[in-house]
Design an enzyme around this catalytic site. Structure first.
Site, PDB file in Angstrom:
ATOM      1  N   CYS A 151      -2.274   1.403   8.309  1.00  0.00           N
ATOM      2  CA  CYS A 151      -1.410   0.720   7.775  1.00  0.00           C
ATOM      3  C   CYS A 151      -1.672  -0.874   7.512  1.00  0.00           C
ATOM      4  O   CYS A 151      -2.182  -1.585   8.290  1.00  0.00           O
ATOM      5  CB  CYS A 151       0.050   0.485   8.583  1.00  0.00           C
ATOM      6  SG  CYS A 151       0.411   2.050   9.530  1.00  0.00           S
ATOM      7  N   CYS A 193       3.055   8.353   1.992  1.00  0.00           N
ATOM      8  CA  CYS A 193       3.263   7.340   2.738  1.00  0.00           C
ATOM      9  C   CYS A 193       3.793   6.139   2.058  1.00  0.00           C
ATOM     10  O   CYS A 193       3.077   5.449   1.442  1.00  0.00           O
ATOM     11  CB  CYS A 193       2.447   7.016   3.870  1.00  0.00           C
ATOM     12  SG  CYS A 193       2.412   5.953   5.042  1.00  0.00           S
ATOM     13  N   GLU A 208       0.837  -1.286  -0.019  1.00  0.00           N
ATOM     14  CA  GLU A 208       0.002   0.177  -0.056  1.00  0.00           C
ATOM     15  C   GLU A 208       0.824   1.160  -0.164  1.00  0.00           C
ATOM     16  O   GLU A 208       1.911   1.326   0.305  1.00  0.00           O
ATOM     17  CB  GLU A 208      -0.882   0.129   1.315  1.00  0.00           C
ATOM     18  CG  GLU A 208      -1.755  -1.039   1.285  1.00  0.00           C
ATOM     19  CD  GLU A 208      -2.474  -1.089   2.804  1.00  0.00           C
ATOM     20  OE1 GLU A 208      -3.234  -2.178   2.853  1.00  0.00           O
ATOM     21  OE2 GLU A 208      -2.252  -0.115   3.313  1.00  0.00           O
ATOM     22  N   CYS A 235       4.879  -5.461  16.384  1.00  0.00           N
ATOM     23  CA  CYS A 235       4.208  -4.570  17.007  1.00  0.00           C
ATOM     24  C   CYS A 235       3.088  -5.076  17.507  1.00  0.00           C
ATOM     25  O   CYS A 235       1.970  -5.201  16.481  1.00  0.00           O
ATOM     26  CB  CYS A 235       4.153  -3.038  16.554  1.00  0.00           C
ATOM     27  SG  CYS A 235       5.977  -2.627  16.307  1.00  0.00           S
ATOM     28  N   CYS A 246      -0.207  -3.252  15.430  1.00  0.00           N
ATOM     29  CA  CYS A 246      -0.201  -2.898  14.259  1.00  0.00           C
ATOM     30  C   CYS A 246      -0.712  -3.968  13.358  1.00  0.00           C
ATOM     31  O   CYS A 246      -0.419  -5.238  13.138  1.00  0.00           O
ATOM     32  CB  CYS A 246       1.237  -2.416  14.022  1.00  0.00           C
ATOM     33  SG  CYS A 246       1.665  -1.839  12.057  1.00  0.00           S
ATOM     34  N   CYS A 300       6.048  -7.506   7.715  1.00  0.00           N
ATOM     35  CA  CYS A 300       7.126  -6.842   8.793  1.00  0.00           C
ATOM     36  C   CYS A 300       7.138  -7.680   9.749  1.00  0.00           C
ATOM     37  O   CYS A 300       6.438  -8.442   9.753  1.00  0.00           O
ATOM     38  CB  CYS A 300       6.468  -5.527   8.972  1.00  0.00           C
ATOM     39  SG  CYS A 300       7.625  -4.620  10.237  1.00  0.00           S
TER      40      CYS A 300
HETATM   41  N1  SAH Z   1       8.224   0.704  11.069  1.00  0.00           N
HETATM   42  C1  SAH Z   1       8.386   1.874  11.038  1.00  0.00           C
HETATM   43  C2  SAH Z   1       7.321   2.766  10.103  1.00  0.00           C
HETATM   44  C3  SAH Z   1       6.206   2.287   9.773  1.00  0.00           C
HETATM   45  S1  SAH Z   1       4.700   2.530  10.855  1.00  0.00           S
HETATM   46  C4  SAH Z   1       7.973   2.547  12.582  1.00  0.00           C
HETATM   47  O1  SAH Z   1       7.754   1.562  13.186  1.00  0.00           O
HETATM   48  O2  SAH Z   1       8.182   3.676  12.833  1.00  0.00           O
HETATM   49  C5  SAH Z   1       4.410   4.115  10.969  1.00  0.00           C
HETATM   50  C6  SAH Z   1       3.882   4.447  11.970  1.00  0.00           C
HETATM   51  O3  SAH Z   1       2.468   4.289  12.314  1.00  0.00           O
HETATM   52  C7  SAH Z   1       4.558   3.920  13.458  1.00  0.00           C
HETATM   53  O4  SAH Z   1       4.565   4.791  14.446  1.00  0.00           O
HETATM   54  C8  SAH Z   1       3.466   2.891  13.860  1.00  0.00           C
HETATM   55  O5  SAH Z   1       3.576   2.587  15.168  1.00  0.00           O
HETATM   56  C9  SAH Z   1       2.189   3.568  13.521  1.00  0.00           C
HETATM   57  N2  SAH Z   1       0.893   2.716  13.649  1.00  0.00           N
HETATM   58  C10 SAH Z   1       0.804   1.292  13.130  1.00  0.00           C
HETATM   59  N3  SAH Z   1      -0.211   0.743  13.349  1.00  0.00           N
HETATM   60  C11 SAH Z   1      -1.102   1.951  13.538  1.00  0.00           C
HETATM   61  C12 SAH Z   1      -2.605   2.195  13.757  1.00  0.00           C
HETATM   62  N4  SAH Z   1      -3.399   1.113  13.810  1.00  0.00           N
HETATM   63  N5  SAH Z   1      -2.690   3.509  13.767  1.00  0.00           N
HETATM   64  C13 SAH Z   1      -2.039   4.246  13.905  1.00  0.00           C
HETATM   65  N6  SAH Z   1      -0.799   4.527  13.841  1.00  0.00           N
HETATM   66  C14 SAH Z   1      -0.071   3.067  13.639  1.00  0.00           C
END
Ligand code: SAH
Length: 345
Positions: free
Chosen positions: A336, A103, A90, A114, A117, A110
Site C-alpha cells: 500500500c 483493492c 492507488e 501504523c 505501513c 491515512c
Molecule cells: N486501514 C485498513 C485497511 C487498509 S490496510 C486496515 O487497517 O485494515 C490493509 C491491510 O494491509 C492491513 O491489514 C494493513 O495492516 C496491511 N499492511 C499495511 N502495510 C503493509 C505492508 N507493508 N505489507 C503487508 N501488509 C500491509
C-alpha cells in the site's frame, strides 16, 4: 453540474423525480453506467434525445484518470489514479483463482499511523467520495478492456490507502452502490471491509444488516505490542475490539477475519502464536496471515518462511483456522502507498 457516479440507486431515483422524470429512469441509468459501463450520454440509445440533452445539461460522468500503471509478472495490475483536485490514490487488481479482487483506497493518506505501513507516510488529506471509490473500479474495468483482458473486477476489498471506517458514510454508500442488482451487482460476500479496529463503527456496521465480510487488522494479540504497532490500540484496545466482534457475530452470524501481518522478530514467535490463539479462543473467526511487504522507509523485515510455518502449525494445533495470504506483484511496488510515494517523491 453533478457527477452522476455520486448517486446510489435510491438517491438517483429521488433525483430523477426532482427532475420531473419517472423513477424508472434510475434503473435505466444504472444499467448504462454500471452494467454496460457506458460513460457517454450520446450512446445511451434507449433514452429519448430530449432526456439525453437534459442529462448533458445537468450532469457529467466524471471518473478519475490514470496517471501511472504497473503490471507485475503475476498479472497484478496497479493503477495510480488522479482525482479532480490533483490528489492521487492507488488501486490494485489481485488475481485469485476465484476471481479478480480490486483493492480500493478510501482516503487520500491515512491518520492511523501504523508503524509498519507506507500509507500513513502521508497524513490524511481528505476522505474519498463515493464517485471516487466507484471510479477506481470503473477505471480498472476500462483499463482491462483497453489491454484486451477479458476479465473484470469480481471482488472488492477495501484494503487500499485509508481507514474505511474513518470514512464510514461514504464507504457504506459505496458498498450499497456496487452491491445493487441494477448496477455492478457485486454480491455482498464478494466485498470485504478491512479496519484497524475502530470500535464504535464495528458496532454500527453490525447493525447495518449487510452480508459484507469484515476483516480486522490485528497484527498483535497483546496490548503492549499492539500499542507500538498500531497507535489506535490506545483508544480501542484488544478487549474492546473483542467485545465489538462478539456483538458483530451475534448480530450477523458471519465469521470475521483477523489479519495478522508477520514481522520478523516482532510478532512471529511461538509465544505470539499462542497469544493469538488465546485471544481468538472460541470466537467465530479465522486468521489471515500476511507476509510483510518490506518498504524502504521502515526497518521491519518479513518473517522467514520456516517461522511462518511454525506459527501456522501452532494455530492449527490450537484449532484456529488460518490461511497464508498469497503474495501479489512482488516485482512491482505492491505494498500500500508505494506507487503513490514513488510518484510524489
Ligand atoms: N486501514 C485498513 C485497511 C487498509 S490496510 C486496515 O487497517 O485494515 C490493509 C491491510 O494491509 C492491513 O491489514 C494493513 O495492516 C496491511 N499492511 C499495511 N502495510 C503493509 C505492508 N507493508 N505489507 C503487508 N501488509 C500491509
Amino acid at each position: 453540474m453533478k457527477n452522476l457516479y455520486a448517486f446510489d440507486f435510491e438517491s438517483l431515483k429521488e433525483e430523477m423525480v426532482l427532475l420531473g422524470e419517472k423513477p424508472y429512469r434510475a434503473k435505466q441509468l444504472f444499467q448504462w453506467l454500471y452494467q454496460k459501463e457506458i460513460d457517454d450520454f450520446s450512446l445511451m440509445s434507449d433514452l429519448s434525445l430530449t432526456f439525453r440533452a437534459l442529462l448533458k445539461e445537468k450532469y457529467f460522468l466524471g471518473k478519475p484518470t490514470i496517471s501511472d500503471t504497473q503490471i507485475a509478472s503475476d498479472n497484478t495490475i496497479k493503477l495510480l489514479v488522479e482525482l479532480n483536485d490533483g490528489h492521487k490514490v492507488e488501486t490494485a487488481l489481485l488475481r485469485y483463482r476465484y476471481g479478480n479482487a480490486l483493492c480500493v483506497s478510501t482516503q487520500v493518506g491515512c491518520n492511523m499511523n501504523c508503524s509498519f505501513c507506507a500509507s500513513g507516510l502521508l497524513k490524511k488529506q481528505r476522505n474519498l467520495s463515493v464517485e471516487e471509490m466507484v471510479g477506481q473500479l470503473l477505471v480498472m474495468n476500462d483499463f482491462l478492456k483497453s489491454i484486451n483482458d477479458e476479465e473484470k473486477v469480481s471482488h472488492v476489498v477495501l484494503m487500499g490507502t485509508g481507514e474505511p471506517f474513518d470514512n464510514y458514510e461514504n464507504v457504506l454508500r459505496f458498498v450499497r452502490l456496487i452491491n445493487h442488482p441494477f448496477g455492478l451487482a457485486l454480491g455482498a460476500r464478494k466485498i470485504t471491509i478491512s479496519t484497524c479496529g475502530l470500535v464504535p463503527q464495528i458496532y454500527q456496521f453490525a447493525d447495518e444488516g449487510l452480508q459484507v465480510n469484515l476483516a480486522i487488522s490485528l497484527h498483535a494479540a497483546n496490548n503492549k505490542l499492539r500499542n507500538q504497532l498500531m497507535p489506535i490500540n490506545k483508544a480501542y484496545p484488544l478487549e474492546k475490539i473483542k467485545e465489538a466482534v462478539e456483538y458483530y457475530l451475534l448480530k450477523t452470524n458471519r465469521r470475521v477475519t483477523f489479519e495478522y501481518l508477520l514481522l520478523k522478530d516482532i510478532n512471529d514467535s511461538i509465544r505470539d502464536a499462542h497469544e493469538l490463539a488465546n485471544y481468538i479462543n472460541n470466537l467465530q473467526a479465522y486468521v489471515n496471515l500476511i507476509p510483510y511487504n518490506e518498504i524502504k522507509e521502515k526497518d521491519y523485515k518479513r518473517s522467514e518462511m520456516s517461522n511462518v510455518q511454525i506459527f501456522q502449525k501452532v494455530l492449527t494445533s490450537r484449532q484456529v483456522t488460518s490461511t497464508l495470504r498469497k503474495e501479489f506483484g512482488y516485482d512491482i511496488s505492491a505494498a500500500c502507498g508505494q506507487l503513490r510515494a514513488k510518484s510524489s517523491g
